[in-house]
Design a protein around this motif. Structure first.
Motif, PDB file in Angstrom:
ATOM      1  N   UNK A  48     -38.108   4.131 -31.655  1.00  0.00           N
ATOM      2  CA  UNK A  48     -38.743   3.043 -32.509  1.00  0.00           C
ATOM      3  C   UNK A  48     -40.290   3.019 -32.347  1.00  0.00           C
ATOM      4  N   UNK A  49     -40.943   3.993 -32.360  1.00  0.00           N
ATOM      5  CA  UNK A  49     -42.334   4.316 -32.045  1.00  0.00           C
ATOM      6  C   UNK A  49     -43.222   3.590 -32.956  1.00  0.00           C
ATOM      7  N   UNK A  50     -42.573   3.459 -34.528  1.00  0.00           N
ATOM      8  CA  UNK A  50     -43.528   2.830 -35.214  1.00  0.00           C
ATOM      9  C   UNK A  50     -43.328   1.323 -35.653  1.00  0.00           C
ATOM     10  N   UNK A  51     -42.382   0.581 -35.435  1.00  0.00           N
ATOM     11  CA  UNK A  51     -41.905  -0.545 -35.553  1.00  0.00           C
ATOM     12  C   UNK A  51     -41.851  -1.475 -34.390  1.00  0.00           C
ATOM     13  N   UNK A  52     -41.342  -0.890 -33.015  1.00  0.00           N
ATOM     14  CA  UNK A  52     -41.305  -1.506 -31.789  1.00  0.00           C
ATOM     15  C   UNK A  52     -41.797  -0.702 -30.668  1.00  0.00           C
ATOM     16  N   UNK A  53     -42.960  -0.209 -30.855  1.00  0.00           N
ATOM     17  CA  UNK A  53     -43.532   0.636 -29.773  1.00  0.00           C
ATOM     18  C   UNK A  53     -43.530  -0.113 -28.475  1.00  0.00           C
ATOM     19  N   UNK A  54     -43.223   0.868 -27.552  1.00  0.00           N
ATOM     20  CA  UNK A  54     -43.212   0.478 -26.156  1.00  0.00           C
ATOM     21  C   UNK A  54     -43.687   1.588 -25.403  1.00  0.00           C
ATOM     22  N   UNK A  55     -44.962   2.054 -25.726  1.00  0.00           N
ATOM     23  CA  UNK A  55     -45.389   3.570 -24.904  1.00  0.00           C
ATOM     24  C   UNK A  55     -45.481   3.531 -23.706  1.00  0.00           C
ATOM     25  N   UNK A  56     -45.960   2.313 -23.088  1.00  0.00           N
ATOM     26  CA  UNK A  56     -46.288   2.303 -21.607  1.00  0.00           C
ATOM     27  C   UNK A  56     -44.947   2.469 -20.835  1.00  0.00           C
ATOM     28  N   UNK A  57     -43.735   1.829 -21.536  1.00  0.00           N
ATOM     29  CA  UNK A  57     -42.566   2.084 -20.627  1.00  0.00           C
ATOM     30  C   UNK A  57     -41.930   3.408 -21.018  1.00  0.00           C
ATOM     31  N   UNK A  58     -42.212   3.986 -22.294  1.00  0.00           N
ATOM     32  CA  UNK A  58     -41.842   5.450 -22.580  1.00  0.00           C
ATOM     33  C   UNK A  58     -42.503   6.398 -21.620  1.00  0.00           C
ATOM     34  N   UNK A  59     -43.822   6.058 -21.328  1.00  0.00           N
ATOM     35  CA  UNK A  59     -44.317   6.890 -20.159  1.00  0.00           C
ATOM     36  C   UNK A  59     -43.634   7.186 -19.047  1.00  0.00           C
ATOM     37  N   UNK A  60     -43.175   5.818 -18.542  1.00  0.00           N
ATOM     38  CA  UNK A  60     -42.690   5.860 -17.189  1.00  0.00           C
ATOM     39  C   UNK A  60     -41.274   6.663 -17.350  1.00  0.00           C
TER      40      UNK A  60
END
Length: 197
Positions: free
Chosen positions: A171-183
């Motif tokens: 969901x990186x375009x509409x509901x991105x949570x990159x900090x959590x993705x990186x963890x």
């Protein structure tokens, strides 16, 4: 010293600049360097020399492929890279053709790979996690992420590479949570790649 090839398969579009893929590549690099990996890189939308890419594949203990999911596959520039590099390496460098022998022409199709390294797919996707593995969802009809990626897994198998568990940033375009993705990605790299390569 273990050796990793990191391939960034992102293709730039004004609405998809590649920041998430770049952040995941940087995170992987940081972790692997801290574990004393030697790293080489390829960015498939930039210039490369086919013979050098073949040498990188022969050199690597693990190939980490970071790419967007693009129209249920990979971006065109990454597909072009695979077409050029893998096709060139198919006849004796990366594989012995399609694996079949004249004495048994109907057996062992696709099993001529000469590589013994491992690979890890890491995908960024617009689809939410809930779209996969759920027969109630009408688009994917219950298939998994790896079911969708079967052609890519077969490409790697053709050349003898062994899979590590796939990572998805959803969901990186509409509901991105990159900090959590990186963890999650850091944990995934440590559990899958560091412990198994």
């Amino acid at each position: 010293m273990k050796k990793a090839l990191i391939i960034n398969g992102h293709q730039y579009y004004p609405f998809a600049e590649g920041k998430a893929n770049k952040a995941l590549v940087e995170k992987a690099s940081e972790i692997l360097k801290s574990e004393n990996f030697e790293i080489k890189y390829t960015i498939t939308e930039k210039e490369y020399v086919v013979e050098e890419e073949i040498e990188k594949l022969l050199w690597a203990d693990v190939v980490l492929i970071q790419t967007p999911l693009n129209w249920m596959g990979i971006p065109w520039s990454f597909k072009k890279y695979l077409d050029k590099v893998l096709t060139t390496g198919m006849m004796g460098t990366l594989s012995e053709g399609d694996g079949r022998r004249p004495e048994a022409p109907k057996e062992n199709y696709g099993l001529g790979g000469l590589l013994s390294s491992k690979y890890l797919f890491s995908f960024t996707a617009n689809a939410p996690k809930e779209a996969f593995n759920n027969p109630e969802e009408k688009f994917f009809n219950g298939i998994s992420e790896d079911d969708l990626l079967l052609p890519m897994h077969l490409n790697m198998k053709w050349f003898g590479l062994k899979p590590l568990k796939t990572f998805f940033a959803y969901d990186v375009m509409k509901n991105a949570d990159i900090p959590n993705d990186l963890i999650r990605f850091e944990n995934h790299i440590k559990e899958e790649l560091i412990e198994k390569v």
